[in-house]
Motif scaffolding. Structure first.
Motif, short mmCIF file in Angstrom:
data_model
loop_
_atom_site.label_atom_id
_atom_site.label_comp_id
_atom_site.label_asym_id
_atom_site.label_seq_id
_atom_site.Cartn_x
_atom_site.Cartn_y
_atom_site.Cartn_z
N SER A 83 0.82 -1.20 0.00
CA SER A 83 0.00 0.00 0.00
C SER A 83 0.86 1.26 0.00
N ARG A 84 1.88 1.27 0.85
CA ARG A 84 2.73 2.46 0.97
C ARG A 84 3.50 2.74 -0.31
N LEU A 85 4.07 1.69 -0.90
CA LEU A 85 4.84 1.89 -2.13
C LEU A 85 3.95 2.25 -3.31
N ALA A 86 2.72 1.74 -3.31
CA ALA A 86 1.79 2.08 -4.39
C ALA A 86 1.48 3.57 -4.38
N ARG A 87 1.41 4.16 -3.21
CA ARG A 87 1.12 5.59 -3.11
C ARG A 87 2.21 6.43 -3.78
N GLN A 88 3.43 5.89 -3.87
CA GLN A 88 4.54 6.63 -4.45
C GLN A 88 4.36 6.88 -5.95
N ALA A 89 3.45 6.14 -6.57
CA ALA A 89 3.24 6.29 -8.01
C ALA A 89 2.80 7.70 -8.39
N ILE A 90 2.25 8.45 -7.45
CA ILE A 90 1.81 9.81 -7.79
C ILE A 90 3.00 10.69 -8.16
N LEU A 91 4.20 10.33 -7.71
CA LEU A 91 5.39 11.15 -8.00
C LEU A 91 5.95 10.88 -9.40
N THR A 92 5.55 9.77 -10.01
CA THR A 92 6.07 9.42 -11.33
C THR A 92 4.99 9.40 -12.41
N ARG A 93 3.79 9.81 -12.07
CA ARG A 93 2.73 9.84 -13.07
C ARG A 93 2.94 11.02 -14.02
#
Length: 265
Positions: free
Chosen positions: A133-143
């Protein structure tokens, strides 16, 4: 893994097999090891933001699997208040995050994220779910259109060792340095020489949304909560100005981060 993440793994397996690729061929295409691919497909390792981003890039999907990861991850185990905050985080155009004790979640490596959850509070399966869950949230920085992300961290965050895990902190601090060089990411450090200051009372995040609304998130030992009352938001905004005024400028902060990274063996 939870049911939502399991669904994503099924989609990834379908993406590979529909192209007639073996795990080894798939691994070469996305530049991950065959062992890593096998671990994801057998549910022994979660599909992280880096993993699905590599798939999107290799096969020109337009970010399809990154978006799916963001939508699906975190909702199997996250309490209602966190589900609400994750949605705010996704919509934000500006995120301001202060951390006196830990690396901000959006900047954490997988190993560091696991270390923060260790100690007996969670089962191995629960740790896997929380890390996913935590790592999935990081995707907002590379979208494609990421939020402007500003983090202020205390120098102690960079220098606090993780027992019995050599190399973990070097990898983590190097990741912070790499992300801090992105155009939309700023990381500033409050130096140890500052001594006591207002921000040490606790972590918080401020999120600004496209409709100019603002929300906050505050954490303590007992609970975390969403903040939306104007008086409380104003208080957090004032605290933000205080901690940022204590922080080193961007260039000096990055130099310090890189210096600390080299100090870890």
């Amino acid at each position: 893994m939870g049911a939502a993440v399991d669904l994503l793994v099924e989609e990834l397996i379908e993406a590979r097999t529909s192209r007639g690729l073996t795990q080894e061929e798939w691994a070469r295409a996305i530049r991950f090891s065959p062992t890593h691919v096998s671990s994801v497909e057998t549910r022994h390792r979660p599909p992280t933001a880096d993993y699905v981003a590599a798939i999107d890039k290799a096969f020109n999907t337009g970010g399809t699997y990154t978006r799916l990861l963001v939508k699906l991850s975190g909702f199997d185990t996250a309490p209602i208040w966190l589900q609400d905050w994750i949605e705010i985080e996704r919509q934000a155009v500006l995120l301001r995050w202060f951390e006196p004790a830990y690396v901000p979640g959006l900047l954490q490596t997988e190993a560091y994220a696991r270390a923060t959850l260790a100690g007996g509070r969670f089962t191995a399966e629960e740790i896997d779910q929380h890390v996913t869950s935590r790592l999935a949230r990081q995707a907002i920085l590379t979208r494609e259109r990421p939020p402007h992300f500003i983090a202020v961290i205390d120098e102690a965050v960079l220098r606090r060792p993780v027992p019995d895990q050599p190399g973990l902190m070097r990898e983590q601090v190097e990741q912070i340095a790499a992300l801090a060089e992105l155009e939309h990411v700023q990381v500033q450090v409050v130096p140890a020489s500052t001594g006591l200051y207002l921000g040490l009372t606790g972590q918080f995040i401020l999120a600004d949304l496209p409709d100019v609304s603002r929300f906050g998130h505050a954490d303590n030992q007992l609970k975390a909560q969403r903040v939306d009352h104007p008086v409380d938001l104003a208080s957090l905004a004032r605290t933000w100005e205080v901690v940022r005024n204590h922080a080193l400028p961007l260039r000096q902060s990055l130099e310090l981060i890189k210096e600390v990274a080299k100090s870890w063996s």
